[in-house]
Design an enzyme around this catalytic site. Structure first.
Site, PDB file in Angstrom:
ATOM      1  N   CYS A 140       0.814  -1.220   0.000  1.00 40.50           N
ATOM      2  CA  CYS A 140       0.000   0.000   0.000  1.00 40.50           C
ATOM      3  C   CYS A 140       0.846   1.268   0.000  1.00 40.50           C
ATOM      4  O   CYS A 140       0.344   2.344  -0.286  1.00 40.50           O
ATOM      5  CB  CYS A 140      -0.957  -0.008   1.195  1.00 40.50           C
ATOM      6  SG  CYS A 140      -2.200  -1.293   1.033  1.00 40.50           S
TER       7      CYS A 140
ATOM      8  N   HIS B 271      -3.215   7.279   2.110  1.00 43.22           N
ATOM      9  CA  HIS B 271      -3.644   5.969   1.634  1.00 43.22           C
ATOM     10  C   HIS B 271      -5.027   5.676   2.234  1.00 43.22           C
ATOM     11  O   HIS B 271      -5.273   5.945   3.402  1.00 43.22           O
ATOM     12  CB  HIS B 271      -2.628   4.918   2.094  1.00 43.22           C
ATOM     13  CG  HIS B 271      -3.077   3.520   1.865  1.00 43.22           C
ATOM     14  ND1 HIS B 271      -3.488   3.066   0.633  1.00 43.22           N
ATOM     15  CD2 HIS B 271      -3.199   2.460   2.720  1.00 43.22           C
ATOM     16  CE1 HIS B 271      -3.830   1.802   0.743  1.00 43.22           C
ATOM     17  NE2 HIS B 271      -3.674   1.408   1.990  1.00 43.22           N
TER      18      HIS B 271
ATOM     19  N   ASN C 179     -10.082   0.013  -0.483  1.00 40.94           N
ATOM     20  CA  ASN C 179      -8.620   0.046  -0.500  1.00 40.94           C
ATOM     21  C   ASN C 179      -8.128  -0.537  -1.829  1.00 40.94           C
ATOM     22  O   ASN C 179      -8.260  -1.740  -2.061  1.00 40.94           O
ATOM     23  CB  ASN C 179      -8.086  -0.749   0.691  1.00 40.94           C
ATOM     24  CG  ASN C 179      -6.568  -0.725   0.785  1.00 40.94           C
ATOM     25  OD1 ASN C 179      -5.881  -0.287  -0.125  1.00 40.94           O
ATOM     26  ND2 ASN C 179      -6.047  -1.203   1.897  1.00 40.94           N
TER      27      ASN C 179
HETATM   28  N1  COA Z   1     -18.787  -7.994   8.965  1.00 42.41           N
HETATM   29  C1  COA Z   1     -19.231  -8.188  10.212  1.00 42.41           C
HETATM   30  N2  COA Z   1     -18.423  -8.529  11.228  1.00 42.41           N
HETATM   31  C2  COA Z   1     -17.118  -8.670  10.956  1.00 42.41           C
HETATM   32  C3  COA Z   1     -16.593  -8.474   9.673  1.00 42.41           C
HETATM   33  C4  COA Z   1     -17.483  -8.132   8.649  1.00 42.41           C
HETATM   34  N3  COA Z   1     -17.073  -7.934   7.385  1.00 42.41           N
HETATM   35  N4  COA Z   1     -15.264  -8.674   9.709  1.00 42.41           N
HETATM   36  C5  COA Z   1     -14.967  -8.978  10.974  1.00 42.41           C
HETATM   37  N5  COA Z   1     -16.073  -8.986  11.722  1.00 42.41           N
HETATM   38  C6  COA Z   1     -16.203  -9.286  13.136  1.00 42.41           C
HETATM   39  C7  COA Z   1     -15.015  -9.998  13.689  1.00 42.41           C
HETATM   40  O1  COA Z   1     -15.089 -11.387  13.423  1.00 42.41           O
HETATM   41  C8  COA Z   1     -15.105  -9.683  15.151  1.00 42.41           C
HETATM   42  O2  COA Z   1     -16.023 -10.540  15.754  1.00 42.41           O
HETATM   43  P1  COA Z   1     -15.669 -11.237  17.148  1.00 42.41           P
HETATM   44  O3  COA Z   1     -15.480 -10.114  18.096  1.00 42.41           O
HETATM   45  O4  COA Z   1     -16.874 -12.077  17.389  1.00 42.41           O
HETATM   46  O5  COA Z   1     -14.426 -12.021  16.883  1.00 42.41           O
HETATM   47  C9  COA Z   1     -15.704  -8.289  15.170  1.00 42.41           C
HETATM   48  O6  COA Z   1     -16.294  -8.094  13.884  1.00 42.41           O
HETATM   49  C10 COA Z   1     -14.714  -7.197  15.420  1.00 42.41           C
HETATM   50  O7  COA Z   1     -13.609  -7.424  14.598  1.00 42.41           O
HETATM   51  P2  COA Z   1     -12.354  -6.549  14.668  1.00 42.41           P
HETATM   52  O8  COA Z   1     -11.248  -7.190  13.879  1.00 42.41           O
HETATM   53  O9  COA Z   1     -12.102  -6.161  16.093  1.00 42.41           O
HETATM   54  O10 COA Z   1     -12.847  -5.256  13.929  1.00 42.41           O
HETATM   55  P3  COA Z   1     -12.054  -3.962  13.700  1.00 42.41           P
HETATM   56  O11 COA Z   1     -12.754  -2.870  14.341  1.00 42.41           O
HETATM   57  O12 COA Z   1     -10.612  -4.153  14.000  1.00 42.41           O
HETATM   58  O13 COA Z   1     -12.219  -3.775  12.150  1.00 42.41           O
HETATM   59  C11 COA Z   1     -10.936  -4.018  10.142  1.00 42.41           C
HETATM   60  C12 COA Z   1     -11.688  -4.738  11.255  1.00 42.41           C
HETATM   61  C13 COA Z   1     -10.365  -5.071   9.194  1.00 42.41           C
HETATM   62  C14 COA Z   1     -11.896  -3.133   9.400  1.00 42.41           C
HETATM   63  C15 COA Z   1      -9.821  -3.203  10.776  1.00 42.41           C
HETATM   64  O14 COA Z   1      -9.090  -3.968  11.668  1.00 42.41           O
HETATM   65  C16 COA Z   1      -8.863  -2.607   9.776  1.00 42.41           C
HETATM   66  O15 COA Z   1      -9.227  -1.752   9.024  1.00 42.41           O
HETATM   67  N6  COA Z   1      -7.603  -3.049   9.807  1.00 42.41           N
HETATM   68  C17 COA Z   1      -6.524  -2.487   9.017  1.00 42.41           C
HETATM   69  C18 COA Z   1      -6.841  -2.538   7.568  1.00 42.41           C
HETATM   70  C19 COA Z   1      -5.701  -2.063   6.783  1.00 42.41           C
HETATM   71  O16 COA Z   1      -5.259  -0.980   6.954  1.00 42.41           O
HETATM   72  N7  COA Z   1      -5.254  -2.936   5.879  1.00 42.41           N
HETATM   73  C20 COA Z   1      -4.354  -2.705   4.860  1.00 42.41           C
HETATM   74  C21 COA Z   1      -3.153  -1.986   5.257  1.00 42.41           C
HETATM   75  S1  COA Z   1      -2.773  -1.189   3.883  1.00 42.41           S
END
Ligand code: COA
Length: 329
Positions: free
Chosen positions: A112, A253, A283
């Site tokens: 990224c 980004h 993204n």
């Molecule tokens: N829909 C509904 N629930 C979802 C889900 C979806 N698409 N994806 C995950 N969940 C659930 C998880 O399983 C978790 O459930 P649990 O508590 O029962 O295990 C819950 O939602 C919370 O998940 P969590 O990982 O804590 O959510 P989050 O707030 O961290 O958001 C992301 C998840 C992926 C959106 C976030 O972590 C993120 O943006 N990460 C970085 C992304 C990034 O920058 N990536 C590329 C770098 S360039």
């Protein structure tokens, strides 16, 4: 001599994948996706076309706009994690399609942060006087490496390309002024495609175990992205003796609205100073920054002489920021 952005263009596929459509594919819902990420829809290129198709279209827009013959291009750098093929480079395909007969080129994998890495690299060829016209393209067909059965990743990514042309300038009011780039391989296991490279070549087992798709530990990546991107963006402003009020636009980004928001707060910027289009595209990895910058230019959000900060965080981990004065009218 400095390198300035003298042309900019982007390409996004027409086909949209909405949150409502994803609700039919995995256990997720529109509200969760919007509140956790800020994404409403993303673009999908579809089968039969690779990343080069989008890269070529973005680059062509610049050449047509500026009426530059392709044989004047000296160098093409394509930042991507989704090359058409492992060999040859996507840059080679782009060179062929553009008929850019006097150049060399290569692909750059900075995930990224790829576009920032590529822009910094390209600027050196201009500053040394070696090259006069360099095409820097950020392009990714993320849909080709996403598991549409994995709700942790499939809601996040989309396909797109953005490109800029770099040329030399003697004018101090426009051009790339500084960059700070980082790499920390301890992040490798949190965001990767486990198989398909030389370590674990494709086998029946890797396919059966779905190891050719992008894997992400979202929480860990999120934490590092927030601090990494915010710190490095604040640092480049102070290192260049600027204040947050001096910055016309912050173009980060687009990985998650909440990551961008945290960086914006830390830098003391107002909402008007930041470009956000993650709601429309998700993204798009190496394409997010040139795509957002191209749209901002089309909307006339910056004028020559304006200070602009670019920042990114991605797999590796890679992260960094780049400071420039906008040069295009
Ligand atoms: N829909 C509904 N629930 C979802 C889900 C979806 N698409 N994806 C995950 N969940 C659930 C998880 O399983 C978790 O459930 P649990 O508590 O029962 O295990 C819950 O939602 C919370 O998940 P969590 O990982 O804590 O959510 P989050 O707030 O961290 O958001 C992301 C998840 C992926 C959106 C976030 O972590 C993120 O943006 N990460 C970085 C992304 C990034 O920058 N990536 C590329 C770098 S360039």
């Amino acid at each position: 001599m400095q390198a300035m952005i003298s042309g900019i263009g982007h390409y996004v596929p027409e086909k949209k994948l909405t949150n409502q459509e994803l609700e039919q594919m995995v256990d997720t819902n529109n509200e969760w996706i919007i509140t956790r990420t800020g994404i409403k829809e993303r673009r999908i290129l579809g089968e039969g076309k690779g990343t080069s198709f989008m890269a070529v279209n973005a680059a062509r827009r610049i050449l047509e706009q500026k009426q530059i013959p392709a044989d004047e291009i000296d160098l093409i750098i394509v930042a991507t994690v989704t090359p058409d093929m492992t060999v040859p480079s996507t840059a080679a395909v782009v060179q062929k399609e553009l008929n850019a007969t006097n150049c060399w080129g290569f692909d750059l994998n900075g995930a990224c942060s790829g576009f920032l890495y590529a822009l910094a690299t390209a600027s050196q060829f201009i500053e040394t006087g070696k090259h006069k016209k360099v095409l820097v393209i950020g392009a990714d067909k993320m849909s080709s490496i996403i598991d549409y059965k994995d709700r942790n990743t499939c809601i996040l990514f989309g396909d797109a390309a953005g490109a800029v042309l770099l040329e030399p300038t003697e004018n101090d009011d426009g051009g790339i002024k500084d960059f700070i780039l980082h790499l920390d391989g301890r992040g490798e296991k949190y965001l990767c495609i486990p198989a398909g490279g030389s370590l674990r070549p494709a086998s029946n087992e890797t396919v059966a175990n779905r190891m050719h798709y992008l894997y992400q530990d979202g929480k860990t990546v999120f934490k590092h992205a927030v601090t990494g991107m915010a710190d490095v963006s604040a640092k480049i402003i102070t290192a260049n003796k600027l204040n947050s009020e001096d910055i016309k636009l912050f173009i980060p980004h687009q990985a998650n609205y909440r990551i961008i928001d945290a960086a914006v707060r830390k830098m003391g910027l107002s909402d008007e100073q930041v470009v956000i289009n993650i709601d429309k595209y998700g993204n798009t990895t190496a394409a997010t920054i040139p795509l957002a910058m191209s749209e901002a230019y089309q909307k006339k959000l910056m004028k020559p002489g304006d200070w602009v900060v670019l920042a990114a965080f991605g797999a590796g981990f890679t992260w960094g920021s780049l400071l420039l004065r906008w040069a295009l009218d």
